[in-house]
Design a protein around this motif. Structure first.
Motif, PDB file in Angstrom:
ATOM      1  N   ALA A   1       1.042  -1.178   0.153  1.00  0.00           N
ATOM      2  CA  ALA A   1      -0.058  -0.321   0.224  1.00  0.00           C
ATOM      3  C   ALA A   1       1.393   1.202   0.286  1.00  0.00           C
ATOM      4  CB  ALA A   1      -0.787  -0.302   0.368  1.00  0.00           C
ATOM      5  N   GLY A   2       0.756   2.296  -1.189  1.00  0.00           N
ATOM      6  CA  GLY A   2       1.860   3.685  -0.644  1.00  0.00           C
ATOM      7  C   GLY A   2       2.450   2.906  -2.106  1.00  0.00           C
ATOM      8  N   ALA A   3       2.379   2.033  -2.126  1.00  0.00           N
ATOM      9  CA  ALA A   3       3.819   1.891  -3.301  1.00  0.00           C
ATOM     10  C   ALA A   3       3.278   2.473  -4.906  1.00  0.00           C
ATOM     11  CB  ALA A   3       3.807   0.171  -3.638  1.00  0.00           C
ATOM     12  N   GLU A   4       4.415   3.021  -6.004  1.00  0.00           N
ATOM     13  CA  GLU A   4       3.978   3.646  -6.850  1.00  0.00           C
ATOM     14  C   GLU A   4       4.378   2.512  -7.873  1.00  0.00           C
ATOM     15  OE1 GLU A   4       6.246   6.964  -9.245  1.00  0.00           O
ATOM     16  OE2 GLU A   4       5.575   7.778  -7.378  1.00  0.00           O
ATOM     17  N   LEU A   5       3.377   2.957  -8.944  1.00  0.00           N
ATOM     18  CA  LEU A   5       3.765   1.739 -10.471  1.00  0.00           C
ATOM     19  C   LEU A   5       3.641   2.977 -11.710  1.00  0.00           C
ATOM     20  CD1 LEU A   5       3.491  -0.470 -12.582  1.00  0.00           C
ATOM     21  CD2 LEU A   5       0.739  -0.656 -11.867  1.00  0.00           C
TER      22      LEU A   5
ATOM     23  N   ASP B   1      -5.144   4.153  -7.628  1.00  0.00           N
ATOM     24  CA  ASP B   1      -5.214   5.416  -8.383  1.00  0.00           C
ATOM     25  C   ASP B   1      -4.499   6.102  -8.847  1.00  0.00           C
ATOM     26  OD1 ASP B   1      -7.166   4.825  -5.814  1.00  0.00           O
ATOM     27  OD2 ASP B   1      -6.194   5.590  -4.639  1.00  0.00           O
ATOM     28  N   TRP B   2      -4.782   6.903  -9.654  1.00  0.00           N
ATOM     29  CA  TRP B   2      -3.535   7.556 -10.742  1.00  0.00           C
ATOM     30  C   TRP B   2      -3.787   8.950 -10.003  1.00  0.00           C
ATOM     31  CZ3 TRP B   2      -5.573  10.560 -15.803  1.00  0.00           C
ATOM     32  CH2 TRP B   2      -5.241  11.078 -16.714  1.00  0.00           C
TER      33      TRP B   2
ATOM     34  N   ARG C   1      -0.186   2.680  -4.989  1.00  0.00           N
ATOM     35  CA  ARG C   1      -1.656   1.419  -4.770  1.00  0.00           C
ATOM     36  C   ARG C   1      -2.052   1.452  -3.553  1.00  0.00           C
ATOM     37  NH1 ARG C   1      -3.760  -2.220  -3.093  1.00  0.00           N
ATOM     38  NH2 ARG C   1      -3.935  -4.950  -3.184  1.00  0.00           N
ATOM     39  N   ASN C   2      -3.383   1.458  -3.398  1.00  0.00           N
ATOM     40  CA  ASN C   2      -4.040   1.974  -2.468  1.00  0.00           C
ATOM     41  C   ASN C   2      -4.733   0.509  -1.391  1.00  0.00           C
ATOM     42  OD1 ASN C   2      -6.392   0.418  -3.846  1.00  0.00           O
ATOM     43  ND2 ASN C   2      -7.051   2.322  -4.492  1.00  0.00           N
TER      44      ASN C   2
END
Length: 233
Positions: free
Chosen positions: A160-164, A188-189, A227-228
């Protein structure tokens, strides 16, 4: 060096031109030092990378490794997994890592899906999918990496909180990526203005493929998703 190949269908090339003598030496001598084994039921990243690393990232399809090598050199406290079945690109990355003396990288020279399924849940702090083959023909769209199943797989392994981060220079694939990502309840975008997806951030170096696209007059898009805390199922 003989590589174990995953049995799943892999679209695209594994080899290009014959490797030069120096490149073949890198594959034979250096790749074993960086190679990821996926023989166990689950990967233990702490054991794979060793002590002293606080974060783990994944780059899917690193091409010639410009971006991955830059990130590894700039973030020595981060263990970075790289997936790339194109052996010429693997050899090029190994040369960059040797030049930079970077040791915080592990390489899976095969399909990313086979590595992702071996990762425990909530493992990764960041993931990159940069300028993957857009497979522009409609009957080839199923070959695109960004898909409902792969988005779900990434949601499972990202914290959770990771970035893609996903980038492409192909207009149709850009729309495809955004549509599929917005269908997911797990991401979330991160975008408030057009500049948020038209410009790279300072910690996002260019790739050779990106530069070629810009020289042709194409305008890449640079998507960032977070990532939520929603369940990944």
């Amino acid at each position: 060096m003989e590589l174990n190949r995953d049995k799943r269908v892999l679209y695209g090339r594994r080899r290009g031109k014959s490797l030069r003598k120096g490149q073949q030496a890198l594959i034979n001598q250096d790749l074993p030092l960086f190679l990821v084994s996926i023989q166990n039921e689950k990967l233990d990243l702490a054991a794979l990378f060793g002590p002293g690393l606080g974060k783990y990232w994944l780059e899917i399809g690193f091409g010639s490794g410009e971006h991955l090598a830059w990130q590894a050199h700039a973030n020595p406290d981060t263990g970075i997994l790289g997936c790339e079945p194109f052996i010429n690109g693997v050899a090029t990355l190994l040369g960059k890592l040797k030049s930079d003396r970077s040791t915080n990288v592990r390489i899976h020279p095969d399909a990313a899906e086979s590595l992702i399924e071996k990762l425990p849940e909530n493992t990764l702090d960041r993931c990159f999918i940069l300028f993957a083959d857009p497979w522009p023909k409609s009957n080839h769209n199923k070959r695109r990496f960004v898909s409902t199943s792969n988005i779900t797989a990434l949601a499972r392994v990202l914290k959770a909180g990771a970035e893609l981060r996903i980038a492409t220079d192909h207009v149709n694939y850009g729309a495809w990526i955004l549509w599929h990502m917005l269908q997911s309840n797990s991401f979330d975008w991160i975008a408030e203005t057009p500049e948020d997806w038209r410009l790279r951030s300072p910690d996002w170096p260019p790739t050779r493929y990106e530069q070629k696209a810009i020289e042709k007059g194409l305008k890449p898009v640079y998507y960032r998703f977070r990532r939520n805390d929603q369940p990944w199922q």
